[in-house]
Write an enzyme that holds these catalytic residues in place. Structure first.
Site, PDB file in Angstrom:
ATOM      1  N   TYR A  95     -17.173  16.094  12.081  1.00  0.00           N
ATOM      2  CA  TYR A  95     -15.976  15.161  12.542  1.00  0.00           C
ATOM      3  C   TYR A  95     -14.617  15.325  11.835  1.00  0.00           C
ATOM      4  O   TYR A  95     -13.965  14.566  11.413  1.00  0.00           O
ATOM      5  CB  TYR A  95     -16.625  13.825  12.104  1.00  0.00           C
ATOM      6  CG  TYR A  95     -18.023  13.590  12.468  1.00  0.00           C
ATOM      7  CD1 TYR A  95     -18.307  13.572  13.790  1.00  0.00           C
ATOM      8  CD2 TYR A  95     -19.173  13.739  11.597  1.00  0.00           C
ATOM      9  CE1 TYR A  95     -19.669  13.130  14.300  1.00  0.00           C
ATOM     10  CE2 TYR A  95     -20.660  13.350  12.067  1.00  0.00           C
ATOM     11  CZ  TYR A  95     -20.714  13.389  13.329  1.00  0.00           C
ATOM     12  OH  TYR A  95     -21.964  13.081  13.857  1.00  0.00           O
ATOM     13  N   CYS A 149       3.740  10.193   9.291  1.00  0.00           N
ATOM     14  CA  CYS A 149       4.665   9.093   8.977  1.00  0.00           C
ATOM     15  C   CYS A 149       3.855   7.883   9.050  1.00  0.00           C
ATOM     16  O   CYS A 149       3.698   7.063  10.131  1.00  0.00           O
ATOM     17  CB  CYS A 149       5.629   8.940  10.032  1.00  0.00           C
ATOM     18  SG  CYS A 149       6.920  10.244   9.757  1.00  0.00           S
ATOM     19  N   GLU A 150       2.971   7.697   7.960  1.00  0.00           N
ATOM     20  CA  GLU A 150       2.053   6.408   7.925  1.00  0.00           C
ATOM     21  C   GLU A 150       1.650   6.457   6.344  1.00  0.00           C
ATOM     22  O   GLU A 150       1.138   7.185   5.946  1.00  0.00           O
ATOM     23  CB  GLU A 150       0.991   6.852   8.741  1.00  0.00           C
ATOM     24  CG  GLU A 150      -0.420   5.928   8.497  1.00  0.00           C
ATOM     25  CD  GLU A 150      -0.572   5.258  10.180  1.00  0.00           C
ATOM     26  OE1 GLU A 150       0.039   5.824  11.239  1.00  0.00           O
ATOM     27  OE2 GLU A 150      -1.409   4.498  10.188  1.00  0.00           O
ATOM     28  N   GLY A 181     -28.726  11.771  11.366  1.00  0.00           N
ATOM     29  CA  GLY A 181     -28.228  11.021  10.276  1.00  0.00           C
ATOM     30  C   GLY A 181     -28.150  11.370   8.950  1.00  0.00           C
ATOM     31  O   GLY A 181     -27.663  10.648   8.030  1.00  0.00           O
ATOM     32  N   TYR A 192     -12.642   5.633   7.778  1.00  0.00           N
ATOM     33  CA  TYR A 192     -13.850   5.077   7.410  1.00  0.00           C
ATOM     34  C   TYR A 192     -13.780   4.853   5.456  1.00  0.00           C
ATOM     35  O   TYR A 192     -14.617   4.878   4.941  1.00  0.00           O
ATOM     36  CB  TYR A 192     -15.134   5.900   7.369  1.00  0.00           C
ATOM     37  CG  TYR A 192     -15.144   6.626   8.704  1.00  0.00           C
ATOM     38  CD1 TYR A 192     -15.702   5.518   9.608  1.00  0.00           C
ATOM     39  CD2 TYR A 192     -14.991   7.829   9.018  1.00  0.00           C
ATOM     40  CE1 TYR A 192     -15.907   6.062  11.122  1.00  0.00           C
ATOM     41  CE2 TYR A 192     -15.275   8.173  10.421  1.00  0.00           C
ATOM     42  CZ  TYR A 192     -15.548   7.471  11.380  1.00  0.00           C
ATOM     43  OH  TYR A 192     -15.644   7.813  12.580  1.00  0.00           O
ATOM     44  N   ARG A 221     -23.754  16.396  11.039  1.00  0.00           N
ATOM     45  CA  ARG A 221     -23.211  16.371   9.661  1.00  0.00           C
ATOM     46  C   ARG A 221     -23.910  17.319   8.690  1.00  0.00           C
ATOM     47  O   ARG A 221     -23.295  18.239   8.224  1.00  0.00           O
ATOM     48  CB  ARG A 221     -22.975  15.184   9.052  1.00  0.00           C
ATOM     49  CG  ARG A 221     -21.973  15.090   8.045  1.00  0.00           C
ATOM     50  CD  ARG A 221     -22.102  13.673   7.203  1.00  0.00           C
ATOM     51  NE  ARG A 221     -22.147  12.470   8.194  1.00  0.00           N
ATOM     52  CZ  ARG A 221     -21.111  11.866   8.425  1.00  0.00           C
ATOM     53  NH1 ARG A 221     -19.989  12.084   7.849  1.00  0.00           N
ATOM     54  NH2 ARG A 221     -21.168  10.705   9.327  1.00  0.00           N
ATOM     55  N   PRO A 261     -29.273  16.498  14.223  1.00  0.00           N
ATOM     56  CA  PRO A 261     -28.614  16.336  13.083  1.00  0.00           C
ATOM     57  C   PRO A 261     -26.936  16.913  13.533  1.00  0.00           C
ATOM     58  O   PRO A 261     -27.039  17.957  14.397  1.00  0.00           O
ATOM     59  CB  PRO A 261     -29.129  17.204  12.051  1.00  0.00           C
ATOM     60  CG  PRO A 261     -30.129  18.266  12.737  1.00  0.00           C
ATOM     61  CD  PRO A 261     -30.641  17.660  13.883  1.00  0.00           C
TER      62      PRO A 261
HETATM   63  N1  LLP Z   1     -27.335  11.560  17.712  1.00  0.00           N
HETATM   64  C1  LLP Z   1     -26.766  10.536  18.118  1.00  0.00           C
HETATM   65  C2  LLP Z   1     -27.180   9.951  19.285  1.00  0.00           C
HETATM   66  C3  LLP Z   1     -25.549  10.012  17.318  1.00  0.00           C
HETATM   67  O1  LLP Z   1     -24.747   9.361  17.939  1.00  0.00           O
HETATM   68  C4  LLP Z   1     -25.332  11.129  16.236  1.00  0.00           C
HETATM   69  C5  LLP Z   1     -23.801  10.495  15.873  1.00  0.00           C
HETATM   70  C6  LLP Z   1     -25.974  12.086  15.770  1.00  0.00           C
HETATM   71  C7  LLP Z   1     -27.074  12.247  16.538  1.00  0.00           C
HETATM   72  C8  LLP Z   1     -25.558  12.978  14.639  1.00  0.00           C
HETATM   73  O2  LLP Z   1     -25.631  12.205  13.545  1.00  0.00           O
HETATM   74  P1  LLP Z   1     -25.413  13.084  12.108  1.00  0.00           P
HETATM   75  O3  LLP Z   1     -26.348  13.907  11.907  1.00  0.00           O
HETATM   76  O4  LLP Z   1     -24.151  13.493  12.298  1.00  0.00           O
HETATM   77  O5  LLP Z   1     -25.264  11.948  11.097  1.00  0.00           O
HETATM   78  N2  LLP Z   1     -17.406  10.135  13.125  1.00  0.00           N
HETATM   79  C9  LLP Z   1     -18.441   9.718  12.245  1.00  0.00           C
HETATM   80  C10 LLP Z   1     -19.748   9.896  12.512  1.00  0.00           C
HETATM   81  C11 LLP Z   1     -20.192   9.287  14.168  1.00  0.00           C
HETATM   82  C12 LLP Z   1     -21.511   9.653  14.148  1.00  0.00           C
HETATM   83  C13 LLP Z   1     -21.794   9.473  15.569  1.00  0.00           C
HETATM   84  N3  LLP Z   1     -23.085   9.729  15.885  1.00  0.00           N
HETATM   85  C14 LLP Z   1     -17.879  10.223  10.865  1.00  0.00           C
HETATM   86  O6  LLP Z   1     -16.907  10.801  10.779  1.00  0.00           O
HETATM   87  O7  LLP Z   1     -18.604   9.823   9.748  1.00  0.00           O
END
Ligand code: LLP
Length: 469
Positions: free
Chosen positions: A417, A388-389, A275, A361, A320, A318
């Site tokens: 992502y 085309c959008e 996160g 988003y 992202r 993590p």
């Molecule tokens: N663990 C779980 C259980 C998760 O569902 C996620 C992300 C992570 C870890 C990793 O989270 P991060 O460190 O990447 O924040 N497609 C969206 C993001 C969806 C995240 C889904 N779960 C975007 O492009 O912002």
């Protein structure tokens, strides 16, 4: 050293990382560009020692360019920060949904991290990359029976999300007479400030067991002979800049941990999810990787001390913040359309199919013209994609020099992502991806060809007809 002269502050130079030493690099998630970004004597952007315009000439456009140094630096900062700030055992696992492909998995594996996978496909990819199954954790709120069987066969840890999965696994493991390591995902009921689609920890979420059911779940598990419940997990959301939600989570996890021990479950691992956010624009202000790790580690330590619990093995997952800032996407500028008094559209040769985040988003990105980095930013334009959008806009208000057809427009922060959410909308092939490192380049994903786009199509015999041209 990199120039930060005031006259350049209103140019593409302003996004460059302020690196003073490669031995002590800044936290990648706090930078807009990969750590190796610099401008060469011809005023052109280089990443990993490679000039972006030349990369586009060689590999085509659009192109994902992944900086190996930045990715490895983020891995090391996570790993080393846990070693510094957490007194117990720890493991960082990469949320491979951010970008799952063989080369990325292999690099991250070589840095000693584990993997979070959420589908049979991601599990397969990590295994193909040579990752050992004891470092793989299988998530997902609706794993199929076939996926559960696959996970059981390869012997990874399964993050159990709900009753159906729990009962299916209990039956499968008993029948196969095979012990399986599981961790339970619970919904912590913690709110955080991020886009509602990427928030997962609040109670109204499709993920995880409702904590009200915890006694029933523990009672059920305690009766199973083949289910080894080794840990507990919660994830509260993505692109989070505050530290408080994860600190609160530590307290919630410790309470569940205490209860699990009352049921004599072999729980010894707590997983705080992922996160941590990254900087997409100047106003984004995420904590550094080490600040985040320190806050989480100290919160878990003090929550466990308060509850008189032994220190658990601590996992963070993590996505992202490991890979987001390590990649940029290079596009080629095509047509422009000036609507006097309204706006100017500058169109590039990709868009929502290679980066669906702005349309999904309303995510905001920054860009530069890589072949004229010091040109003054005189224009405020809308960078549009080629789909085309009408909503296919990559950047609504981009501050750029006058863009000309053929310019290389680079969007930053596209490591997470982007490729993993890319599509073939409008039958546009997914771009190629390369890694760059000290002047070397390697193709890591081939560009999809027209042939690739139809190769899985099947034309039933009765529809085949003579084509008259
Ligand atoms: N663990 C779980 C259980 C998760 O569902 C996620 C992300 C992570 C870890 C990793 O989270 P991060 O460190 O990447 O924040 N497609 C969206 C993001 C969806 C995240 C889904 N779960 C975007 O492009 O912002």
């Amino acid at each position: 050293m990199l120039s930060t002269h005031p006259s350049l502050q209103n140019t593409g130079y302003r996004y460059l990382p302020k690196i003073t030493s490669l031995e002590l690099p800044p936290s990648p998630n706090q930078e807009l560009m990969p750590l190796t970004a610099k401008v060469n004597s011809e005023d052109k952007l280089e990443i990993g020692g490679c000039e972006l315009g030349l990369l586009v000439e060689q590999f085509g456009s659009p192109l994902y360019i992944l900086d190996e140094f930045t990715l490895r630096t983020a891995c090391r900062q996570y790993r080393d920060s846990f070693a510094t700030y957490y007194s117990g055992e720890s493991l960082v696992i990469y949320a491979s949904k951010a970008w799952s492909c063989l080369a990325v998995c292999s690099i991250i594996d070589s840095e000693g991290l584990g993997f979070d996978v959420v589908s049979g496909g991601e599990l397969y990819t990590t295994l193909q990359a040579g990752v050992s199954s004891d470092k793989i954790y299988f998530h997902g709120n609706n794993k199929s029976a076939a996926e559960l069987k696959y996970a059981l066969d390869v012997g990874c840890t399964i993050m159990v999300d709900n009753w159906l999965e729990l009962k299916t696994l209990a039956a499968m493991s008993a029948e196969a007479e095979k012990a399986v390591k599981i961790m339970l995902r619970l919904t912590p009921g913690i709110e955080c400030h991020t886009h509602e689609y990427i928030r997962t920890g609040h109670l109204d979420s499709k993920f995880g067991f409702d904590p009200q059911q915890i006694d029933a779940v523990f009672t059920f598990i305690a009766k199973q002979t083949k289910l080894n419940c080794i840990g507990l997990h919660a994830h509260i959301g993505s692109q989070i800049f505050e530290r408080q939600p994860h600190q609160d989570l530590a307290g919630v996890l410790a309470e569940w941990y205490k209860k699990a021990r009352e049921y004599k479950l072999p729980v010894e691992t707590l997983n705080v999810g992922g996160g941590l956010g990254i900087r997409y624009t100047e106003s984004d202000d995420p904590p550094s990787i080490s600040e985040w790790v320190k806050a989480v580690s100290k919160a878990i330590e003090s929550a466990c001390t308060r509850q008189q619990l032994p220190l658990p093995k601590l996992i963070a997952e993590p996505g992202r913040s490991l890979i987001g800032s390590a990649c940029v996407t290079a596009y080629t500028v095509g047509s422009s359309k000036e609507i006097p008094e309204v706006r100017t559209y500058v169109a590039v040769d990709g868009g929502m199919s290679d980066n669906p985040r702005p349309i999904t988003y309303q995510s905001v990105y920054r860009s530069v013209i890589a072949n004229r980095m010091s040109a003054p930013l005189t224009e405020n334009v809308t960078v549009a994609g080629k789909h085309c959008e009408s909503g296919d806009v990559l950047i609504k208000d981009a501050s750029l020099p006058v863009a000309q057809t053929g310019d290389i427009l680079v969007v930053m922060g596209t490591g997470a992502y982007n490729y993993s959410m890319a599509s073939n909308y409008n039958r546009i092939g997914r771009p190629a991806a390369i890694i760059v490192n000290q002047g070397e380049t390697n193709l890591i994903i081939e560009r999809e060809t027209y042939q690739n786009l139809v190769e899985r199509d099947r034309l039933p015999e009765r529809l085949v007809r003579e084509t008259s041209l």
